[in-house]
Write an enzyme that holds these catalytic residues in place. Structure first.
Site, short mmCIF file in Angstrom:
data_model
loop_
_atom_site.label_atom_id
_atom_site.label_comp_id
_atom_site.label_asym_id
_atom_site.label_seq_id
_atom_site.Cartn_x
_atom_site.Cartn_y
_atom_site.Cartn_z
N ASP A 1 0.88 -1.17 0.00
CA ASP A 1 0.00 0.00 0.00
C ASP A 1 0.92 1.22 0.00
O ASP A 1 2.14 1.09 -0.21
CB ASP A 1 -0.97 -0.03 1.19
CG ASP A 1 -0.29 0.18 2.54
OD1 ASP A 1 0.97 0.27 2.60
OD2 ASP A 1 -1.00 0.23 3.55
N HIS A 2 0.35 2.39 0.23
CA HIS A 2 1.14 3.62 0.22
C HIS A 2 2.27 3.60 1.25
O HIS A 2 3.36 4.10 0.99
CB HIS A 2 0.24 4.84 0.45
CG HIS A 2 -0.50 4.79 1.74
ND1 HIS A 2 -1.66 4.05 1.91
CD2 HIS A 2 -0.24 5.33 2.95
CE1 HIS A 2 -2.08 4.16 3.15
NE2 HIS A 2 -1.24 4.93 3.81
N CYS B 1 3.06 -3.13 4.12
CA CYS B 1 2.23 -1.99 4.55
C CYS B 1 3.01 -1.30 5.66
O CYS B 1 4.19 -1.59 5.85
CB CYS B 1 0.83 -2.44 4.97
SG CYS B 1 0.72 -3.43 6.48
N HIS C 1 9.64 -24.37 9.30
CA HIS C 1 8.64 -25.09 10.09
C HIS C 1 7.21 -24.92 9.61
O HIS C 1 6.41 -25.84 9.77
CB HIS C 1 8.73 -24.66 11.56
CG HIS C 1 9.93 -25.20 12.24
ND1 HIS C 1 10.06 -25.21 13.61
CD2 HIS C 1 11.06 -25.77 11.76
CE1 HIS C 1 11.23 -25.76 13.93
NE2 HIS C 1 11.86 -26.10 12.83
N ARG D 1 6.64 -34.49 11.57
CA ARG D 1 6.08 -33.66 12.63
C ARG D 1 5.58 -32.32 12.09
O ARG D 1 4.48 -31.87 12.42
CB ARG D 1 7.15 -33.43 13.70
CG ARG D 1 6.79 -32.43 14.77
CD ARG D 1 7.93 -32.29 15.78
NE ARG D 1 9.15 -31.79 15.18
CZ ARG D 1 9.58 -30.53 15.28
NH1 ARG D 1 8.88 -29.66 15.96
NH2 ARG D 1 10.70 -30.15 14.71
N ARG E 1 1.67 -30.90 11.75
CA ARG E 1 1.24 -29.63 12.34
C ARG E 1 0.61 -28.71 11.30
O ARG E 1 -0.42 -28.08 11.56
CB ARG E 1 2.42 -28.91 12.99
CG ARG E 1 2.90 -29.56 14.25
CD ARG E 1 4.09 -28.82 14.78
NE ARG E 1 4.59 -29.45 15.99
CZ ARG E 1 5.68 -29.05 16.62
NH1 ARG E 1 6.38 -28.03 16.14
NH2 ARG E 1 6.07 -29.65 17.72
#
Length: 147
Positions: free
Chosen positions: A7-8, A66, A99, A134, A138
């Protein structure tokens, strides 16, 4: 494909990062806007289209900027398949890829120096998902929340 938008409040850092990514990291990148500075623009107008492009292919990634990075992170995480993170440090960018298999890096245009942003982007783009049982388990639990 690597996409970038802002954005700006992130406009100047976005322009800087595009040059850095093209010249120093030697990667192609597609700028999804804005093309010119507009102090009244709204980050969802750029963040959501980027997120929708990123989720089309597992090899796509995005960078959003942003003022704080929070707004673009919140908005893009509403899109199914997005795993956007706030890149506040080199270590956070690395761990989000290792991860969480993050696919969108959100940056704070009003907080980060150009050099710190460069280092965060570099680490995010060069780090691979560890893909251990694992971590896959998750991340599947997180993805299941989208159903």
């Amino acid at each position: 494909m690597l996409y970038i938008a802002s954005d700006h409040a992130g406009f100047q850092l976005k322009k800087y990062l595009i040059t850095y990514i093209k010249t120093q990291l030697r990667r192609s990148i597609q700028d999804l806007g804005p093309k010119k500075f507009d102090k009244d623009d709204d980050f969802p107008d750029f963040a959501v289209p980027l997120a929708k492009k990123v989720v089309l292919k597992d090899t796509n990634f995005g960078i959003l900027i942003c003022g704080t990075g929070h707004g673009v992170c919140i908005a893009t995480n509403k899109i199914k398949g997005v795993r956007a993170i706030l890149g506040y440090s080199i270590e956070s960018a690395e761990m989000s890829r290792k991860h969480n298999d993050a696919n969108i890096l959100c940056l704070a245009g009003k907080v980060l120096s150009n050099e710190h942003a460069n280092a965060i982007v570099k680490k995010f783009l060069e780090t691979k998902f560890e893909n251990s049982e694992r971590l896959v388990r998750r991340n599947k639990k997180i993805a299941d929340l989208e159903k």
